[in-house]
Structure formats: C-alpha cells, structure tokens
Scaffold this active site. Structure first.
Site, PDB file in Angstrom:
ATOM      1  N   GLU A 141     -10.114 -28.250 -90.517  1.00 27.91           N
ATOM      2  CA  GLU A 141      -8.718 -28.358 -90.829  1.00 27.91           C
ATOM      3  C   GLU A 141      -8.229 -29.876 -91.312  1.00 27.91           C
ATOM      4  OE1 GLU A 141      -8.956 -24.497 -88.895  1.00 27.91           O
ATOM      5  OE2 GLU A 141      -9.949 -26.482 -88.330  1.00 27.91           O
TER       6      GLU A 141
ATOM      7  N   HIS B 202      -2.582 -18.624 -81.257  1.00 29.61           N
ATOM      8  CA  HIS B 202      -2.612 -18.064 -82.463  1.00 29.61           C
ATOM      9  C   HIS B 202      -1.112 -17.492 -82.598  1.00 29.61           C
ATOM     10  CE1 HIS B 202      -7.049 -17.947 -82.376  1.00 29.61           C
ATOM     11  NE2 HIS B 202      -6.922 -17.685 -83.482  1.00 29.61           N
TER      12      HIS B 202
END
Length: 669
Positions: A405, A474
C-alpha cells in the site's frame, strides 16, 4: 577521465556544500536559523559524485539531510539560505525550510522530513520516465536507517518488478540518529539487501567523489537500457551529530578523527593538484569565490522579507476553478442530474459500472491517466470496478502491484509530480493505515511545502463501510481522519450519477483526491445519462426537497435518509435531504440554505459518532446558521466501537431508517 572543467566543478560543489553547512551551523547557534537542522558536513562526495554522474534533467529525491543534494543538483545558495531563514525569497517561500527544501526547476523532488519518505516517490518518478520513454533516471538518496523501513522494501521491490530507471543511493554514515549500523543490520553490507530483489548491489567509498560518480554513471547506463534499478551503498560519515543539538555521546573522538583524516574534499583537492588537473592558484580562486558566494547568500537571506500572513493559507491546493476551466474546453459541467435531462428516461446503471465508465472515458481522453493497484488487472479489482480495462488498455496503463500500500500511494505521488495522472486503488480504506505517510505527509503536503511549485494530480480510490460482516479491519468508515489533512480533497458519492461525474472531475483536477466508495453501493442502480459530463468537486446536492427538517447524509447513508424521508412524507412530515457528496471541501453554503428554510437538522453518517464528519458539519452549521436553528442539531453515527462481525450486531451498529425517522419526529414535536 572527465575534462578539467568538470573536475573543478565537482571540487567547487563539494566546497559550496561544506561552507554553506558550516555557515548554517553558526547561524543556527545564533538563533538566526530555527527549527531542526541536519547538516551534511562530511558526506559531500556522495551528493556531488551522484549528481555529476547523471544528466541535468534527471530527477533526484532527497532526505531530511538534504542541503547537500539540493546544492549538488544546481541550487543557488542565496535562495537556499533564504529558505532556511524562512523568508519569502526562499525556494519554497519559507514554507518548506531545511527539511523540505526543493527545486523543481532543477528536477529536485525535495528533501523529506520522514525517514524513507522519498523512496516510494522516486519509484513514481521512475514510472513516469519508463511510461513516457523519456530516458530519464531518478537518483533516490536515503540514509542507512531508512533501509529498515517498510517503505524501502515495498518501493525497491516494486521498482525491481517493473524494471524502473531508479538508482537507490544509501548514504551509510554508520548511525541512524544514534543507533549504530552494527546493531540494526544482521549483514555486513547494506548492499546485500539488493539480492532479495534481483538487482545489483554495489558498495562504494563514499569519501571518494570519483568512485561515487563512476558507480552512479554505470547504474544510470543500466537503467537507461531498461535493465532496472541498482542499489548503491556509499560508506561515508557525518562529522557532526544527527541534528545540531546532538552531543554525539554514542561514538568516540578517535572514530571521528579517523574518518576526518579521510576527508573527501582534502583528498580530492590533493588529487587534483598531483594529477595535474589543477594548480594551487585555481583552487584558491575557487575557494575565494565560494566564500564570497556564501557571504552574499547570508546577506540576501537577511534582507529578504518574511512571507506575508496571507501565505499561511496559500498553496494548500491548486487555486484554480477547474469547473470553469472544463467549461471553457466545452465539457458539460452540471450540479444535478436534472441538468442532463429527465432521469426517468435515462438508462439504469449500477454504481460499479458508472465508476468503470468514468475510468474508461478518462483513459481514452488522456493517455497520462494510469491505474495502479492490487489485483486491478485481469482480476478487475476486488469489487470489479476495473473489470475489462486491462484487456482494453494493457498492462502499461492498468498496472497490477504487489501487496504494497505504501508503495502504491507513493508511486502515485511521484508519478503525479512528474507528469502522469495516476489513479491508485487501495482495496479497503482500512488498509490506508499502511500508507498514511505517503498520503498525508507526502501527497497532501508537497504542494504547500514546496511553496506552490508542485502539482499532485492523483486520485486514490478506496472503499469503506460495513454491511458484509467483514469485521473491524475491513469495514471501517475512516473518512473523518482525512478531513484533518489540509491538501487532500475527500469525495464520497452516493449515487451512480454522482460517482461517475465526480470521479471524472477528480481525475482532471490537479489536487490529490481521496475518492471513497461504499462496498454496499456497488450493486445499487440509478439513472445515468448518455454523454460526457463532470460534477464540480465541493458542490452539495439537494436530493429531495422539503420544508420541515434538513437531513444531511452522504454515501450509503444517503439511501437510508431518502427511505426515511419517504416514510415520513406519508405522515405529513416533509424532509429535505442534502447530500454533501464532497466532505473536503464542504459546501456549507448549500447546507445552510436548507437549514435556514427548515430550522431543524439531523446529520446521518456511518463513521463513529465521536469525532466523525457529522461533528464537523454540525459545528460549521452552528458557526454559519445558528440563529436559524429552532432545536439542537441531532447527530446519528455509528457506535464508538470497532465494527462487529456478527451480522445482527453490525446491522444495528450504524444508523438505520427507523433511527432517522425517530430523530426527525422528535425534532418536529
């Protein structure tokens, strides 16, 4: 061997760095220069050798110890000194200072206050060069401490996978602040790390300017041939501490003495004379000229005025009306769907497909639009938004990445500064925690730190919100975090029409934009007109007109609010639903126009109630429309708890339709 003029220029540059830094040290002691000052004294051969080993139009990224790199890349000492003084005539108008000094005209992408912060940015610069086939390379400077950061490993791996023209130059000065290299690495040479990425690792004497230059030249030739990056470890030594206030108790006087006996400038000076490349009188003339240049730089800096106070808020964003620019180009710029025709006669499209259309149209329109992210190629993205684009545009423009990321976002930053319009995808907003430095400290701040001389036209797409029992890692709604990051824009569309128009606008803007989608909206459907249009960022929309209560909701909560409004209408209560669409900047005027009409407000959002976007919206209403309120503002947010995995708990964790109905009824009693 280089010609005599080039050899003397290298001596001059090393001397310029040394005398500049010695002067800065004195001025810091006199409190004329303030802040943290990391001096480059002792390491001059690395910056000069590397910058003389590449072309003038090649890029560099720098470190918190960046004065030497900036000077070696061609900066003038007067603007350098003025920047350290915090004056308006500095390279960054006094906004960057020592830690963030940059000279984009010399292809210097700036010093960096974050250890390893510039490494992913260099990878982005390398991507631009490879994509455009410009033949440019990027030299990325960093210290030994940065090699143990995640950013280093993610970025070097990505550069190696994509064979990008980046030269990673590690300035191993034996200490990361005070921690010695021998305690931080289980290996003898840092260059050994290159083996893990299948690239050359070279060890060079960082006190020998010609050795550094040769190593960088060879790495640059390799990179220009398309063979990818090289890691060069320059063993060097900083004569002073990590910063000006460092007492250096962690190393011995004997060690310092031994390194100073190998001083790069003295050694090179001696070699120039003995090799017949310079006479004593040549070198004395250079020394006198450098001394004068430094003295004049101090005078320039002291005479330069401080920035006017209005500079505090300038250069946070590119201060242009992008909507007006697009209108002049002939683009259809609209605020509401009705401006495009009757919604009832439009085709019905999913939120996912609307986003896909936006990406496809912008890629067809502008070859500089490049998609970057995990699983966005053949797979089509975790939620299918990029499906079919890899097949149409190929792997050069739809670029699959490793799970990295920080490298993804940093690559977007670097490629945006150097000419591309990257659209990065982070699979879940929860994962942006792994890229916060590159998004918040780098992408959002670079324009401001560089005095408005940089543009960062990048979009980071991500998705958030609960609804699929994905649990606490999530399913978060973290948009409020990014409202506190000046320089970013935060967009959260709730309908297919808004999603397409806002994404197209975001890609065309020259600002870094966080574009947050909701996982439960991808399959929702809505009217979408044929033909091109964009929606200006920062403009709210009244999704339903009413007279009794204003309900402000965005993203998935917009649908909740509209359903509640429909139910309330059956009981004679007419709710006006306002969709901000963009949270930063916030269209507070449209919101307050509604408040002045209804005199009552409910704010609905999916983030945790405390510190959420609703709190900011509510406070701004209090500041701008307090006199029009007939009742306290009501905030409906999620519980102040992590998102539960249980479906039953998750459904009740966030505001539901009945919660909105009840809140409105209480307000109108």
């Amino acid at each position: 061997m280089e010609n005599r003029e080039k050899l003397l220029a290298m001596y001059r540059d090393m001397l310029r760095i040394r005398r500049f830094e010695e002067t800065v040290s004195d001025l810091f002691s006199q409190d004329k220069i303030r802040g943290t000052t990391h001096l480059y004294i002792g390491e001059e051969a690395v910056a000069v050798g590397a910058c003389h080993g590449i072309r003038p139009d090649d890029y560099i990224t720098s470190t918190h110890r960046g004065h030497g790199h900036c000077i070696a890349k061609g900066a003038t000492l007067d603007k350098m000194m003025a920047e350290l003084y915090g004056k308006i005539d500095g390279y960054c108008k006094g906004k960057g200072g020592s830690l963030h000094i940059a000279d984009l005209n010399a292809f210097n992408l700036g010093a960096n206050g974050i250890v390893g912060g510039g490494i992913p940015i260099a990878v982005g610069s390398g991507l631009t060069a490879k994509y455009r086939k410009s033949g440019k390379v990027t030299v990325c400077f960093f210290g030994d401490g940065a090699v143990n950061t995640g950013a280093f490993h993610e970025a070097v791996n990505l550069a190696a996978v994509w064979k990008l023209p980046v030269i990673f130059v590690c300035e191993n000065n034996l200490y990361a602040m005070s921690t010695p290299v021998r305690e931080a690495f289980p290996i003898q040479d840092i260059a050994e790390r290159a083996q893990a990425y299948g690239i050359p690792g070279v060890v060079v004497d960082g006190m020998d300017v010609l050795a550094v230059k040769e190593a960088v030249e060879q790495a640059a030739e390799r990179a220009r041939r398309g063979e990818g990056p090289t890691l060069i470890e320059c063993k060097t030594y900083r004569y002073l501490g990590h910063s000006k206030n460092d007492p250096r108790v962690y190393r011995t006087k004997e060690e310092e003495k031994q390194w100073k006996e190998r001083d790069a400038i003295k050694r090179y000076r001696k070699w120039l004379v003995e090799s017949g490349n310079a006479l004593e009188e040549d070198l004395r003339r250079i020394e006198e000229e450098v001394e004068k240049e430094v003295e004049e730089a101090v005078v320039f800096a002291e005479k330069s005025p401080y920035p006017p106070l209005e500079e505090i808020t300038k250069d946070v964003y590119v201060e242009e009306d992008f909507a007006e620019i697009e209108r002049r180009k002939g683009t259809k710029v609209v605020k509401t769907i009705e401006e495009m025709g009757n919604p009832d006669s439009m085709r019905v499209v999913t939120y996912r497909d609307a986003l896909n259309e936006a990406l496809r149209e912008e890629m067809l329109r502008d070859e500089n639009v490049v998609l970057i992210g995990e699983d966005i190629g053949l797979y089509g993205g975790a939620y299918g938004v990029t499906r079919g684009l890899w097949q149409e545009f190929g792997g050069e423009r739809v670029r699959n990445t490793p799970i990295s990321e920080a490298a993804v976002v940093g690559c977007c930053v670097g490629s945006a500064i150097t000419g591309l319009r990257p659209v990065g995808e982070i699979m879940y907003i929860d994962f942006l925690t792994l890229a916060m430095d590159q998004l918040v400290n780098q992408g959002a701040k670079i324009r401001y730190m560089f005095g408005g001389k940089a543009r960062v036209p990048m979009v980071i797409r991500t998705e958030g919100g609960c609804g699929r029992s994905s649990g606490a890692q999530h399913a978060q709604s973290l948009e409020a975090w990014f409202l506190h990051a000046p320089g970013l824009k935060v967009v959260m569309p709730g309908t297919p029409f808004d999603a397409k128009g806002l994404l197209k606008a975001a890609i065309r803007e020259d600002n870094p934009i966080l574009f947050i989608e909701h996982k439960m909206l991808y399959n929702t459907k809505g009217p979408l007109p044929e033909g091109e249009y964009i929606i200006p960022i920062g403009v709210a929309d009244i999704k339903r007109k009413g007279r009794d209560v204003t309900v402000i909701a965005y993203s998935r909560m917009l649908l909740v609010a509209l359903e509640a409004a429909q139910l309330l209408s059956q009981e004679g209560i007419e709710v006006e639903v306002v969709d901000p669409r963009t949270l930063l900047p916030l269209d507070i005027e449209t919101i307050c126009q509604s408040v002045r009409k209804t005199n009552r407000v409910v704010i609905v959002y999916e983030g945790c109630r405390t510190g959420g976007a609703g709190a900011e919206i509510g406070m701004q209403i209090m500041e701008h429309a307090f006199d029009y309120l007939d009742a306290p503002i009501v905030r409906l947010g999620a519980y102040d708890a992590p998102v539960p995995c249980s479906r039953y708990l998750e459904d009740n964790y966030i505001p539901q339709v009945q919660d909105v109905v009840q809140a409105v009824k209480q307000l109108v009693r």
